[in-house]
Scaffold this motif. Structure first.
Motif, PDB file in Angstrom:
ATOM      1  N   ASP A   1       0.821  -1.202   0.000  1.00 17.77           N
ATOM      2  CA  ASP A   1       0.000   0.000   0.000  1.00 17.77           C
ATOM      3  C   ASP A   1       0.860   1.259   0.000  1.00 17.77           C
ATOM      4  N   GLN A   2       1.851   1.310   0.881  1.00 18.15           N
ATOM      5  CA  GLN A   2       2.697   2.498   0.980  1.00 18.15           C
ATOM      6  C   GLN A   2       3.590   2.680  -0.240  1.00 18.15           C
ATOM      7  N   THR A   3       4.132   1.580  -0.755  1.00 18.93           N
ATOM      8  CA  THR A   3       4.988   1.668  -1.944  1.00 18.93           C
ATOM      9  C   THR A   3       4.173   2.128  -3.147  1.00 18.93           C
TER      10      THR A   3
ATOM     11  N   ASN B   1      -3.357   0.881  -5.989  1.00 16.03           N
ATOM     12  CA  ASN B   1      -3.175   0.320  -4.643  1.00 16.03           C
ATOM     13  C   ASN B   1      -3.976  -0.969  -4.476  1.00 16.03           C
ATOM     14  N   HIS B   2      -5.208  -0.990  -5.008  1.00 14.43           N
ATOM     15  CA  HIS B   2      -6.020  -2.206  -4.889  1.00 14.43           C
ATOM     16  C   HIS B   2      -5.279  -3.399  -5.492  1.00 14.43           C
ATOM     17  N   ALA B   3      -4.727  -3.210  -6.684  1.00 10.48           N
ATOM     18  CA  ALA B   3      -4.021  -4.309  -7.352  1.00 10.48           C
ATOM     19  C   ALA B   3      -2.755  -4.675  -6.589  1.00 10.48           C
ATOM     20  N   ALA B   4      -1.979  -3.681  -6.189  1.00  9.28           N
ATOM     21  CA  ALA B   4      -0.733  -3.958  -5.462  1.00  9.28           C
ATOM     22  C   ALA B   4      -1.022  -4.694  -4.158  1.00  9.28           C
ATOM     23  N   ASN B   5      -1.994  -4.208  -3.403  1.00  6.89           N
ATOM     24  CA  ASN B   5      -2.321  -4.820  -2.110  1.00  6.89           C
ATOM     25  C   ASN B   5      -2.786  -6.264  -2.270  1.00  6.89           C
ATOM     26  N   HIS B   6      -3.701  -6.489  -3.199  1.00  4.17           N
ATOM     27  CA  HIS B   6      -4.284  -7.830  -3.310  1.00  4.17           C
ATOM     28  C   HIS B   6      -3.366  -8.823  -4.007  1.00  4.17           C
ATOM     29  N   PHE B   7      -2.516  -8.361  -4.908  1.00  9.15           N
ATOM     30  CA  PHE B   7      -1.537  -9.283  -5.480  1.00  9.15           C
ATOM     31  C   PHE B   7      -0.438  -9.599  -4.466  1.00  9.15           C
ATOM     32  N   ALA B   8      -0.100  -8.644  -3.604  1.00  8.22           N
ATOM     33  CA  ALA B   8       0.853  -8.945  -2.529  1.00  8.22           C
ATOM     34  C   ALA B   8       0.262  -9.998  -1.589  1.00  8.22           C
ATOM     35  N   LEU B   9      -0.987  -9.796  -1.187  1.00  6.41           N
ATOM     36  CA  LEU B   9      -1.641 -10.753  -0.293  1.00  6.41           C
ATOM     37  C   LEU B   9      -1.884 -12.084  -0.994  1.00  6.41           C
ATOM     38  N   GLY B  10      -2.316 -12.032  -2.257  1.00  7.38           N
ATOM     39  CA  GLY B  10      -2.571 -13.258  -3.010  1.00  7.38           C
ATOM     40  C   GLY B  10      -1.311 -14.089  -3.186  1.00  7.38           C
ATOM     41  N   THR B  11      -0.204 -13.440  -3.499  1.00 12.01           N
ATOM     42  CA  THR B  11       1.066 -14.153  -3.662  1.00 12.01           C
ATOM     43  C   THR B  11       1.535 -14.709  -2.328  1.00 12.01           C
ATOM     44  N   PHE B  12       1.442 -13.899  -1.271  1.00  9.93           N
ATOM     45  CA  PHE B  12       1.831 -14.362   0.065  1.00  9.93           C
ATOM     46  C   PHE B  12       1.009 -15.591   0.459  1.00  9.93           C
ATOM     47  N   CYS B  13      -0.298 -15.531   0.267  1.00 10.77           N
ATOM     48  CA  CYS B  13      -1.172 -16.658   0.613  1.00 10.77           C
ATOM     49  C   CYS B  13      -0.883 -17.877  -0.266  1.00 10.77           C
TER      50      CYS B  13
ATOM     51  N   PHE C   1      -6.955 -10.919  -9.145  1.00 15.79           N
ATOM     52  CA  PHE C   1      -7.258 -10.488 -10.508  1.00 15.79           C
ATOM     53  C   PHE C   1      -8.661  -9.870 -10.585  1.00 15.79           C
ATOM     54  N   ALA C   2      -9.627 -10.467  -9.916  1.00 17.83           N
ATOM     55  CA  ALA C   2     -11.003  -9.951  -9.949  1.00 17.83           C
ATOM     56  C   ALA C   2     -11.061  -8.530  -9.398  1.00 17.83           C
ATOM     57  N   ILE C   3     -10.337  -8.273  -8.331  1.00 20.77           N
ATOM     58  CA  ILE C   3     -10.329  -6.934  -7.741  1.00 20.77           C
ATOM     59  C   ILE C   3      -9.635  -5.947  -8.676  1.00 20.77           C
ATOM     60  N   ALA C   4      -8.519  -6.362  -9.273  1.00 22.57           N
ATOM     61  CA  ALA C   4      -7.794  -5.488 -10.202  1.00 22.57           C
ATOM     62  C   ALA C   4      -8.648  -5.182 -11.437  1.00 22.57           C
ATOM     63  N   TYR C   5      -9.286  -6.195 -11.985  1.00 25.19           N
ATOM     64  CA  TYR C   5     -10.151  -6.014 -13.157  1.00 25.19           C
ATOM     65  C   TYR C   5     -11.303  -5.061 -12.828  1.00 25.19           C
TER      66      TYR C   5
ATOM     67  N   MET D   1      -1.881  -3.385 -13.942  1.00 28.01           N
ATOM     68  CA  MET D   1      -0.768  -4.299 -14.249  1.00 28.01           C
ATOM     69  C   MET D   1       0.476  -3.905 -13.459  1.00 28.01           C
ATOM     70  N   GLY D   2       0.741  -2.610 -13.388  1.00 25.79           N
ATOM     71  CA  GLY D   2       1.861  -2.136 -12.572  1.00 25.79           C
ATOM     72  C   GLY D   2       1.672  -2.488 -11.113  1.00 25.79           C
ATOM     73  N   GLY D   3       0.465  -2.300 -10.605  1.00 24.48           N
ATOM     74  CA  GLY D   3       0.165  -2.675  -9.223  1.00 24.48           C
ATOM     75  C   GLY D   3       0.301  -4.167  -8.994  1.00 24.48           C
ATOM     76  N   ALA D   4      -0.149  -4.959  -9.976  1.00 25.17           N
ATOM     77  CA  ALA D   4      -0.055  -6.422  -9.862  1.00 25.17           C
ATOM     78  C   ALA D   4       1.401  -6.873  -9.823  1.00 25.17           C
ATOM     79  N   ILE D   5       2.242  -6.278 -10.662  1.00 25.72           N
ATOM     80  CA  ILE D   5       3.666  -6.636 -10.674  1.00 25.72           C
ATOM     81  C   ILE D   5       4.319  -6.227  -9.359  1.00 25.72           C
ATOM     82  N   LEU D   6       4.048  -5.008  -8.917  1.00 25.51           N
ATOM     83  CA  LEU D   6       4.593  -4.537  -7.643  1.00 25.51           C
ATOM     84  C   LEU D   6       4.141  -5.433  -6.495  1.00 25.51           C
ATOM     85  N   GLY D   7       2.855  -5.713  -6.431  1.00 25.21           N
ATOM     86  CA  GLY D   7       2.317  -6.549  -5.357  1.00 25.21           C
ATOM     87  C   GLY D   7       2.871  -7.956  -5.380  1.00 25.21           C
TER      88      GLY D   7
END
Length: 191
Positions: A72-74, A113-125, A145-149, A163-169
């Motif tokens: 989120d902060q990044t 932020n939505h994409a970054a946050n949820h891809f970070a959490l999704g990858t972690f999980c 992906f659903a949230i990012a879309y 896509m940038g948020g997804a890569i970052l996350g």
């Protein structure tokens, strides 16, 4: 090259936001991007790891929250540095954008932020829980992906932003899950 990418980004945005619209998606997408909708999932995951892994589950929850916070902060820092207008705020586009949420945020658009946050959490999980969830672990990426879309569908982000948020996350999720797997790892606590 950058100009071509931005044209393709705009073309894909209008496909998602206008051409691919469906009444049932118009009802679902604003709802799916709201954090409170996912609170039961967060509660389930917290209970699951606490019940099954005890003290290791507590550290899993801490790293889950830290992953979210770092993403989120990044993303917010990048968003402020880049300063890209959201499609719903762009004076050249806003009259053609279907905005399906009650407001268009005034913050920048890249990265989402939505994409970054949820891809970070999704990858972690995905990485830390794939042994427990086995063939269903990929659903964490479906969730992200659903949230990012949905962010593009409702008109508040461009595809490149998510896509940038997804890569970052994903990168943040890989780092935090790698740290967790090396230091703690979810294993049954037999004590």
């Amino acid at each position: 090259m950058l100009e071509w990418l931005l044209r393709q980004d705009l073309r894909l945005f209008f496909h998602i936001n206008n051409k691919w619209q469906q009444p049932w998606l118009d009802a679902l997408m604003p709802w799916i991007r709201e954090p409170y909708v996912w609170a039961p999932l967060y509660l389930f995951l917290a209970l699951f790891v606490t019940i099954n892994y005890r003290w290791r589950g507590f550290f899993w929850i801490v790293l889950f929250i830290v992953s979210f916070g770092i993403a989120d902060q990044t993303s917010s820092f990048i968003k402020d540095a880049v300063g890209r207008l959201r499609p719903c705020r762009d004076p050249l586009l806003q009259h053609f954008v279907r905005v399906l949420v009650s407001y268009c945020p005034s913050s920048g658009s890249f990265t989402s932020n939505h994409a970054a946050n949820h891809f970070a959490l999704g990858t972690f999980c995905f990485i830390t829980l794939k042994q427990a969830f086995q063939q269903y672990a990929w659903l964490f990426y479906v969730w992200a992906f659903a949230i990012a879309y949905a962010q593009v569908y409702v008109g508040v982000h461009n595809p490149v932003d998510v896509m940038g948020g997804a890569i970052l996350g994903t990168m943040i999720g890989l780092l935090s899950s790698s740290f967790f797997q090396r230091r703690i790892r979810l294993e049954a606590d037999l004590t």
